[in-house]
Each structure stands twice: as structure tokens, then as C-alpha cells.
Design an enzyme around this catalytic site. Structure first.
Site, PDB file in Angstrom:
ATOM      1  N   GLU A  60       8.007  49.512  -8.448  1.00 28.10           N
ATOM      2  CA  GLU A  60       8.120  50.971  -8.530  1.00 28.10           C
ATOM      3  C   GLU A  60       8.340  51.585  -7.152  1.00 28.10           C
ATOM      4  O   GLU A  60       9.082  52.560  -7.006  1.00 28.10           O
ATOM      5  CB  GLU A  60       6.862  51.555  -9.182  1.00 28.10           C
ATOM      6  CG  GLU A  60       6.657  51.151 -10.635  1.00 28.10           C
ATOM      7  CD  GLU A  60       7.764  51.630 -11.556  1.00 28.10           C
ATOM      8  OE1 GLU A  60       8.398  52.673 -11.244  1.00 28.10           O
ATOM      9  OE2 GLU A  60       8.004  50.973 -12.586  1.00 28.10           O
TER      10      GLU A  60
ATOM     11  N   HIS B  75      16.130  56.102  -9.166  1.00 26.42           N
ATOM     12  CA  HIS B  75      14.970  55.217  -9.364  1.00 26.42           C
ATOM     13  C   HIS B  75      15.261  54.200 -10.463  1.00 26.42           C
ATOM     14  O   HIS B  75      15.034  52.999 -10.294  1.00 26.42           O
ATOM     15  CB  HIS B  75      13.759  56.087  -9.734  1.00 26.42           C
ATOM     16  CG  HIS B  75      12.522  55.339 -10.119  1.00 26.42           C
ATOM     17  ND1 HIS B  75      11.435  55.206  -9.288  1.00 26.42           N
ATOM     18  CD2 HIS B  75      12.177  54.681 -11.266  1.00 26.42           C
ATOM     19  CE1 HIS B  75      10.482  54.512  -9.888  1.00 26.42           C
ATOM     20  NE2 HIS B  75      10.911  54.180 -11.099  1.00 26.42           N
ATOM     21  N   GLU B  76      15.785  54.683 -11.599  1.00 23.73           N
ATOM     22  CA  GLU B  76      16.044  53.768 -12.730  1.00 23.73           C
ATOM     23  C   GLU B  76      17.191  52.800 -12.414  1.00 23.73           C
ATOM     24  O   GLU B  76      17.137  51.624 -12.781  1.00 23.73           O
ATOM     25  CB  GLU B  76      16.343  54.558 -14.012  1.00 23.73           C
ATOM     26  CG  GLU B  76      15.223  55.483 -14.467  1.00 23.73           C
ATOM     27  CD  GLU B  76      13.862  54.820 -14.585  1.00 23.73           C
ATOM     28  OE1 GLU B  76      13.796  53.593 -14.826  1.00 23.73           O
ATOM     29  OE2 GLU B  76      12.842  55.518 -14.408  1.00 23.73           O
TER      30      GLU B  76
ATOM     31  N   ARG C 142       3.319  58.189  -3.781  1.00 26.91           N
ATOM     32  CA  ARG C 142       4.740  58.177  -4.171  1.00 26.91           C
ATOM     33  C   ARG C 142       5.531  59.234  -3.391  1.00 26.91           C
ATOM     34  O   ARG C 142       6.753  59.164  -3.319  1.00 26.91           O
ATOM     35  CB  ARG C 142       4.884  58.401  -5.681  1.00 26.91           C
ATOM     36  CG  ARG C 142       4.262  57.285  -6.497  1.00 26.91           C
ATOM     37  CD  ARG C 142       4.562  57.398  -7.971  1.00 26.91           C
ATOM     38  NE  ARG C 142       5.937  57.009  -8.280  1.00 26.91           N
ATOM     39  CZ  ARG C 142       6.386  56.827  -9.521  1.00 26.91           C
ATOM     40  NH1 ARG C 142       5.586  57.008 -10.558  1.00 26.91           N
ATOM     41  NH2 ARG C 142       7.645  56.475  -9.719  1.00 26.91           N
TER      42      ARG C 142
ATOM     43  N   HIS D  26       2.406  51.625 -10.932  1.00 29.95           N
ATOM     44  CA  HIS D  26       2.842  52.806 -10.169  1.00 29.95           C
ATOM     45  C   HIS D  26       1.797  53.143  -9.112  1.00 29.95           C
ATOM     46  O   HIS D  26       0.599  53.101  -9.381  1.00 29.95           O
ATOM     47  CB  HIS D  26       3.015  54.018 -11.094  1.00 29.95           C
ATOM     48  CG  HIS D  26       4.119  53.873 -12.085  1.00 29.95           C
ATOM     49  ND1 HIS D  26       3.922  53.350 -13.345  1.00 29.95           N
ATOM     50  CD2 HIS D  26       5.441  54.179 -12.009  1.00 29.95           C
ATOM     51  CE1 HIS D  26       5.064  53.345 -14.005  1.00 29.95           C
ATOM     52  NE2 HIS D  26       6.005  53.836 -13.215  1.00 29.95           N
TER      53      HIS D  26
ATOM     54  N   HIS E 147      15.824  50.017 -10.333  1.00 29.23           N
ATOM     55  CA  HIS E 147      15.016  49.043 -11.077  1.00 29.23           C
ATOM     56  C   HIS E 147      15.831  47.801 -11.465  1.00 29.23           C
ATOM     57  O   HIS E 147      15.274  46.720 -11.646  1.00 29.23           O
ATOM     58  CB  HIS E 147      14.426  49.673 -12.339  1.00 29.23           C
ATOM     59  CG  HIS E 147      13.043  50.223 -12.125  1.00 29.23           C
ATOM     60  ND1 HIS E 147      12.062  49.552 -11.425  1.00 29.23           N
ATOM     61  CD2 HIS E 147      12.467  51.388 -12.543  1.00 29.23           C
ATOM     62  CE1 HIS E 147      10.955  50.274 -11.417  1.00 29.23           C
ATOM     63  NE2 HIS E 147      11.174  51.403 -12.080  1.00 29.23           N
TER      64      HIS E 147
ATOM     65  N   ASP F  37      11.385  53.896  -6.049  1.00 29.66           N
ATOM     66  CA  ASP F  37      11.202  55.245  -5.487  1.00 29.66           C
ATOM     67  C   ASP F  37      12.003  55.425  -4.204  1.00 29.66           C
ATOM     68  O   ASP F  37      12.684  56.440  -4.013  1.00 29.66           O
ATOM     69  CB  ASP F  37       9.715  55.501  -5.179  1.00 29.66           C
ATOM     70  CG  ASP F  37       8.896  55.867  -6.415  1.00 29.66           C
ATOM     71  OD1 ASP F  37       9.491  56.164  -7.460  1.00 29.66           O
ATOM     72  OD2 ASP F  37       7.647  55.839  -6.319  1.00 29.66           O
TER      73      ASP F  37
END
Length: 372
Positions: A269, A207-208, A340, A334, A211, A273
């Protein structure tokens, strides 16, 4: 607003009324709980030093580094396979992914009492002088911020306290941060099967990384400069895929509300995800190909592929007050926890295979959204 929580009851009452409307909270938490939170927020490195000494398994740092490497490799493989990027932009994207600086657990100076003391050299704390201490901390923060003015960015500086359950991507530094607080169950444990760890902290790592290539992160290069390094055709192709995500999430509603979430506001986000889930599952399958299948868990009638997705869903298991849910839908970047889970899993071919979802069913729709 920053001083209000520390003032006399007349002010506290107004804050309680405000939070009741916004978050549905009817009373303040216990004083000890607030004090622990304030201390960690304001003296985060000092608290972090105590936390890692007592609660952090240092083997976790090595494991997390290995997982980051395998998930970054999975991202690069998926990058090579996507058909919508031109080769030049793809090569620069790989360079950016490979240049990401990973920070895991805590900064090393926390283990050195002398260096840690230097961090607080300008701060004076006086016993039994609570409000005075609050102002001293605010002055200390302001002083440190002013020291950075017009100086080059220190890319080795940690700005996150270690004792938090969260993770971050910083586009200005192109770094990914996994504080010590998140390297624990449900996200990670030395005693978990790899399927659970990849479905937990592995997806967070992916996920990071993603980004760095979402609607905002893609505007920064590998050195954290805001410049256009994509060509126009690739930007157009990206926006078409991102729009699919926007449209998909704009159809989701929480059961108690009759209006949808904001797919545009949450797109960064949501993209992260979806990308993180795909990268981490690929990295897990690669781990299995090297090390062999893990033994099944006794009395749990699930394969490890199923456990991977189950732990991902467990991460977002929680409850919210109605007022808090409404505030989050209106203002948060989010998506709510249930969305999610549903969004990325319904876009995942791997999930559909693991759980044998019939084609065209709600969790295996014919049209899936796919950016990274």
C-alpha cells in the site's frame, strides 16, 4: 461470525464485548444503519441500481476514463525514465499497464431491469422473515460461487457493489475498479478545480495502477497469471527500492503509541501511495500545459500545486479510537491515515517545491525513497 450479528441479544452482547476490546466501540449502531449496510453488502447490485439512478452523474464516468488515460501515460513516462529496470522487463511492464481493464461506476446491466432481475433469479426474499432471508442470501452466494468452479474466469464480471467509497486492483484480472460511490467529494466533483480532482481521485487511480507493480501485483502478468516476467537483476533492484520504503515506514509512530508501524506488512500500500501521488501530479501538470493555469480560488491564498497536495492530505483526515488504531497497526496492510500523508509527501520533490520546504527538513529529507 457471519450469523452472529443477526441473532438474539445474548449473542449480540458477546459481539459488543469483542468489538469493545478490538475496536473500542461501546455500543452497536442504530438498527436502520446496520440494515442499510447489510442490504448493500448482500444485495449490492440491486442497491447500486437505485444509487446510480438517483445519485450518480453519468458525466463523471467519461471524466474518470480521461483521467485514467492521462495517469496511465504518466506511469509509462516514469517507467521509461527509471534507471533500474532492464529494457525487456520495462516493455512488458508497459504492456501490462496498457492492458489494464478499467471499470468505472457500475456494470451496464444495472440500467436494464430485466438483466438485473436475472441476477437474483435464485434468490427468494420473504417479508417479515429476517433470519430466513439472511440464510437465503448465504445460500444464494454459495450457489453462485459453486457455479464458477472449474470454469474459465469471466473477466467482464463485476464483483464490487457500486455504492461503496473504495477502489480496487485485482491482479488475477489485471483490472482497476472505481465504484460510483467514490466519484464524489472529497475525491471528485464536476465543480472542483482539476487540481483538487487530481489530488483526490487522480491519486487513487494512480494508486490502483501502481498495485499492479507492487511487491505482490508485480508477480502477475498482464493476463492475471502468476509467473515471473521480471529478470533477476531487476527483481533485486526492485527489492532494494522497496526496502527503502519498508525502512522509512518502520520509523513512523502514532502519537499515542510508543512502537512503530509495520513497514513490511504495509509495503504494498505504501508503494502504491507513493507511486499514485507522483503519477497524478505529473498528469495534472500535463493537463495544465495543454489547458493553461486554472484561476486561483478567491480568498484562498494557495496555488493550485499546493491545493493538489492539500486535497490529497484531506482524503486521509479522520479520527480513530485508540483500540481501533492499535488493531490496525498490528494487522492492517494500510498505514494509518497520518502516515499515508507524511510518507508520500516527504518523498515528493514536487511537494517540497510547492510548499518551499527547506532541504533537510522533516518534509523534505535529503534521502527520499522512490520505487515507481
Amino acid at each position: 461470525m457471519s450469523i452472529m450479528p443477526h441473532m438474539i441479544d445474548d449473542y449480540q452482547q458477546k459481539k459488543v464485548e469483542f468489538r469493545k476490546i478490538l475496536l473500542g466501540i461501546l455500543s452497536e449502531r442504530n438498527r436502520w444503519s446496520q440494515c442499510v449496510e447489510w442490504t448493500n453488502k448482500k444485495l449490492g447490485m440491486a442497491v447500486g441500481a437505485l444509487f446510480i439512478r438517483e445519485n450518480f452523474n453519468h458525466e463523471s464516468k467519461k471524466t474518470a476514463l480521461e483521467m485514467i488515460q492521462t495517469i496511465r501515460e504518466a506511469f509509462n513516462e516514469l517507467l521509461s525514465e527509471n534507471g533500474w529496470m532492464d529494457d525487456e522487463t520495462r516493455n512488458v511492464a508497459k504492456g501490462k499497464a496498457n492492458s489494464m481493464n478499467e471499470r468505472i461506476g457500475y456494470p451496464e446491466f444495472l440500467k436494464n431491469p430485466v438483466e438485473l432481475s436475472k441476477e437474483y433469479a435464485m434468490l427468494n426474499i420473504t417479508e417479515n422473515q429476517f433470519l430466513k432471508n439472511i440464510f437465503a442470501v448465504l445460500k444464494y452466494d454459495a450457489y453462485h460461487n459453486l457455479q464458477k468452479l472449474r470454469k474459465p474466469v469471466d473477466k467482464n464480471k463485476w464483483s464490487t457493489e457500486p455504492a461503496v467509497v473504495n477502489a480496487f486492483y485485482n491482479p488475477n484480472n489485471n483490472d482497476i475498479v472505481f465504484p460510483a460511490g467514490i466519484l464524489q467529494p472529497l475525491f471528485y466533483s464536476q465543480h472542483f478545480p482539476k487540481s483538487l480532482n487530481y489530488g483526490g481521485i487522480g491519486v487513487v487511480i494512480g494508486h490502483e495502477i501502481t498495485h499492479g507493480f507492487d511487491d505482490k501485483g508485480r508477480q502477475f502478468d498482464k493476463d492475471g497469471n502468476m509467473i515471473q516476467w521480471w529478470n533477476n537483476a531487476t527483481i533485486k533492484a526492485f527489492r532494494e527500492r522497496a526496502q527503502c520504503i519498508v525502512d522509512q515506514y518502520s520509523r513512523y509512530k502514532l502519537q499515542e503509541f510508543d512502537f512503530p508501524i509495520n513497514g513490511r506488512m504495509t509495503q504494498g500500500e505504501n508503494i502504491a501511495d507513493n507511486g499514485g501521488l507522483k503519477q497524478s501530479f505529473r498528469a495534472y501538470k500535463k493537463w495544465v500545459s495543454f489547458h493553461g493555469e486554472e484561476p486561483l480560488l478567491p480568498s484562498v491564498n494557495l496555488t493550485h500545486d499546493q491545493l493538489f497536495f492539500l486535497n490529497y492530505a484531506q482524503i486521509w483526515c479522520g479520527s480513530m479510537r485508540r483500540e481501533d488504531a492499535l488493531t490496525k497497526i498490528r494487522s492492517s496492510v494500510h498505514s494509518p491515515g497520518p502516515v499515508r500523508v507524511l510518507g508520500p509527501l516527504s518523498n515528493s520533490e514536487d511537494f517540497a517545491r510547492a510548499y518551499n520546504c527547506p532541504p533537510g527538513s522533516p518534509m523534505n529529507p535529503t534521502r527520499k525513497c522512490n520505487v515507481w
